[in-house]
Design a protein around this motif. Structure first.
Motif, short mmCIF file in Angstrom:
data_model
loop_
_atom_site.label_atom_id
_atom_site.label_comp_id
_atom_site.label_asym_id
_atom_site.label_seq_id
_atom_site.Cartn_x
_atom_site.Cartn_y
_atom_site.Cartn_z
N PRO A 1 -1.76 6.03 0.81
CA PRO A 1 -2.45 4.88 0.21
C PRO A 1 -2.01 3.54 0.77
O PRO A 1 -2.83 2.63 0.93
CB PRO A 1 -2.09 5.00 -1.28
N LEU A 2 -0.73 3.39 1.08
CA LEU A 2 -0.26 2.11 1.61
C LEU A 2 -0.93 1.79 2.95
O LEU A 2 -1.22 0.63 3.24
CB LEU A 2 1.26 2.11 1.78
N ILE A 3 -1.17 2.82 3.76
CA ILE A 3 -1.80 2.62 5.06
C ILE A 3 -3.32 2.46 4.89
O ILE A 3 -3.94 1.59 5.51
CB ILE A 3 -1.48 3.79 6.01
N GLN A 4 -3.92 3.29 4.07
CA GLN A 4 -5.36 3.18 3.83
C GLN A 4 -5.70 1.87 3.11
O GLN A 4 -6.73 1.26 3.37
CB GLN A 4 -5.84 4.37 2.98
N ASN A 5 -4.82 1.45 2.18
CA ASN A 5 -4.94 0.18 1.44
C ASN A 5 -6.35 -0.05 0.89
O ASN A 5 -6.99 -1.06 1.21
CB ASN A 5 -4.52 -0.99 2.33
N PRO A 6 -6.85 0.86 0.05
CA PRO A 6 -8.22 0.71 -0.45
C PRO A 6 -8.43 -0.52 -1.32
O PRO A 6 -9.55 -0.98 -1.48
CB PRO A 6 -8.43 2.00 -1.25
N HIS A 7 -7.35 -1.05 -1.90
CA HIS A 7 -7.49 -2.22 -2.77
C HIS A 7 -7.24 -3.54 -2.03
O HIS A 7 -7.18 -4.59 -2.65
CB HIS A 7 -6.51 -2.11 -3.95
N HIS A 8 -7.04 -3.46 -0.71
CA HIS A 8 -6.78 -4.66 0.10
C HIS A 8 -5.59 -5.43 -0.44
O HIS A 8 -5.58 -6.66 -0.50
CB HIS A 8 -8.02 -5.56 0.18
N GLY A 9 -4.56 -4.69 -0.88
CA GLY A 9 -3.35 -5.31 -1.39
C GLY A 9 -2.49 -5.88 -0.29
O GLY A 9 -2.74 -5.66 0.90
N LEU B 1 10.37 7.47 8.15
CA LEU B 1 9.21 6.63 7.87
C LEU B 1 8.27 7.31 6.89
O LEU B 1 7.68 6.65 6.01
CB LEU B 1 8.48 6.30 9.16
N LEU B 2 8.12 8.62 7.00
CA LEU B 2 7.28 9.35 6.05
C LEU B 2 7.83 9.21 4.64
O LEU B 2 7.07 8.97 3.69
CB LEU B 2 7.20 10.84 6.44
N VAL B 3 9.14 9.35 4.47
CA VAL B 3 9.74 9.20 3.15
C VAL B 3 9.53 7.78 2.63
O VAL B 3 9.14 7.57 1.48
CB VAL B 3 11.24 9.56 3.17
N LEU B 4 9.80 6.79 3.48
CA LEU B 4 9.66 5.39 3.06
C LEU B 4 8.23 5.07 2.65
O LEU B 4 7.98 4.52 1.56
CB LEU B 4 10.10 4.46 4.19
N SER C 1 3.95 4.20 -1.17
CA SER C 1 2.60 4.56 -1.61
C SER C 1 2.58 4.92 -3.09
O SER C 1 1.60 4.63 -3.79
CB SER C 1 2.07 5.73 -0.77
N ARG C 2 3.66 5.53 -3.58
CA ARG C 2 3.74 5.78 -5.02
C ARG C 2 3.77 4.46 -5.79
O ARG C 2 3.08 4.31 -6.80
CB ARG C 2 4.97 6.62 -5.36
#
Length: 296
Positions: free
Chosen positions: A117-125, A164-167, A172-173
């Motif tokens: 989610p952090l990479i996809q950023n659907p909310h443009h946060g 990086l995956l863990v971070l 993303s959580r």
């Protein structure tokens, strides 16, 4: 809608090779009060890479897509290549800056990162606020990344990818907690795919049918799903993206209205004027005057 393709006018700053490793895909830098940004970030720009900035202590204000952010201590700021950025002034910074490119995400071992989610950023946060417990975890993971970054060898890339995956999974959580939304259904995934195609093609493709062809479905089915999932018509999503880009250019750049029209794929400035007035209630010239007066 008649269109004409053109190159975007806002500068896109490339990824600078990492000073330690020479990598053109990934870098991590810790700052202890330095001024890490060059003067060109004081001008509206995009970056050709993803950036995460963990702030222990900072000050000042910057803008992301015409939204101002007063920088806070104990926060995480993130941006993607599509967003328009500008800082108001150079300021000292204590924390860590992490940068990586689309090419880094395209590597097979990083495939899982692309869908977070952090990479996809659907909310443009752009901003995540961290509790003391969150900050301790993020700081520890960044320290591990930094240590591995300084340890070249056969396993370095695998270790960087693992940390990086863990971070990014942890962040993303936090992202889903601060920007709520559940696990996507098939129809929700179609909506996200449509939005992703708009992001890639909105300058050239101004008709829903063209996006339906890219998704290998009928225009009717696409319109039905998008309306049901978002409450907005498919064409409205496309028009909103065009309006967002137009507002970015009107606010941040001195470009003539005719140039902006061509940059957005309109073959005639008059088509762009009518489109913008219909969508916003203001002509492009009226919007530019009002928004600049507001933020003087």
């Amino acid at each position: 809608m008649q269109t004409l393709t053109s190159r975007p006018p806002v500068p896109i700053y490339p990824f600078e090779p990492d000073e330690l490793t020479g990598s053109s895909f990934f870098s991590i830098v810790r700052s202890e009060g330095e001024l890490p940004y060059e003067a060109d970030v004081l001008l509206p720009h995009r970056k050709a890479y993803y950036m995460l900035v963990f702030t222990k202590h900072t000050r000042g204000r910057h803008w992301v897509d015409a939204v101002p952010y007063v920088r806070q201590d104990h926060a995480l700021y993130f941006s993607s290549p599509s967003q328009m950025l500008v800082k108001e002034e150079p300021t000292p910074f204590w924390g860590t800056r992490l940068q990586f490119t689309n090419e880094f995400l395209a590597l097979q071992q990083n495939a899982a990162l692309r869908h977070l989610p952090l990479i996809q950023n659907p909310h443009h946060g752009h901003e995540l606020l961290l509790t003391p417990a969150d900050e301790a975890i993020v700081d520890d993971l960044l320290a591990k990344l930094e240590a591995e970054h300084q340890r070249p060898g056969e396993w370095q890339h695998q270790m960087l990818s693992a940390y990086l995956l863990v971070l990014l999974t942890y962040l993303s959580r936090l992202y889903t907690e601060q920007f709520p939304g559940g696990e996507p259904s098939a129809d929700q995934r179609l909506l996200k795919a449509y939005q992703a195609h708009i992001e890639d093609n909105f300058r050239e493709l101004h008709e829903v049918g063209a996006y339906a062809e890219l998704l290998h479905i009928s225009a009717g089915h696409l319109s039905e799903v998008v309306k049901a999932q978002s409450g907005k018509s498919a064409i409205k999503h496309l028009h909103e993206r065009l309006v967002l880009e137009a507002k970015r250019l009107l606010f941040y750049t001195p470009q003539a209205l005719k140039e902006i029209a061509f940059d957005l794929g309109f073959s005639e400035p008059s088509y762009f004027n009518r489109f913008f007035k219909r969508e916003t209630g203001l002509t492009p010239a009226e919007y530019r005057a009002s928004i600049r007066k507001m933020y003087q």
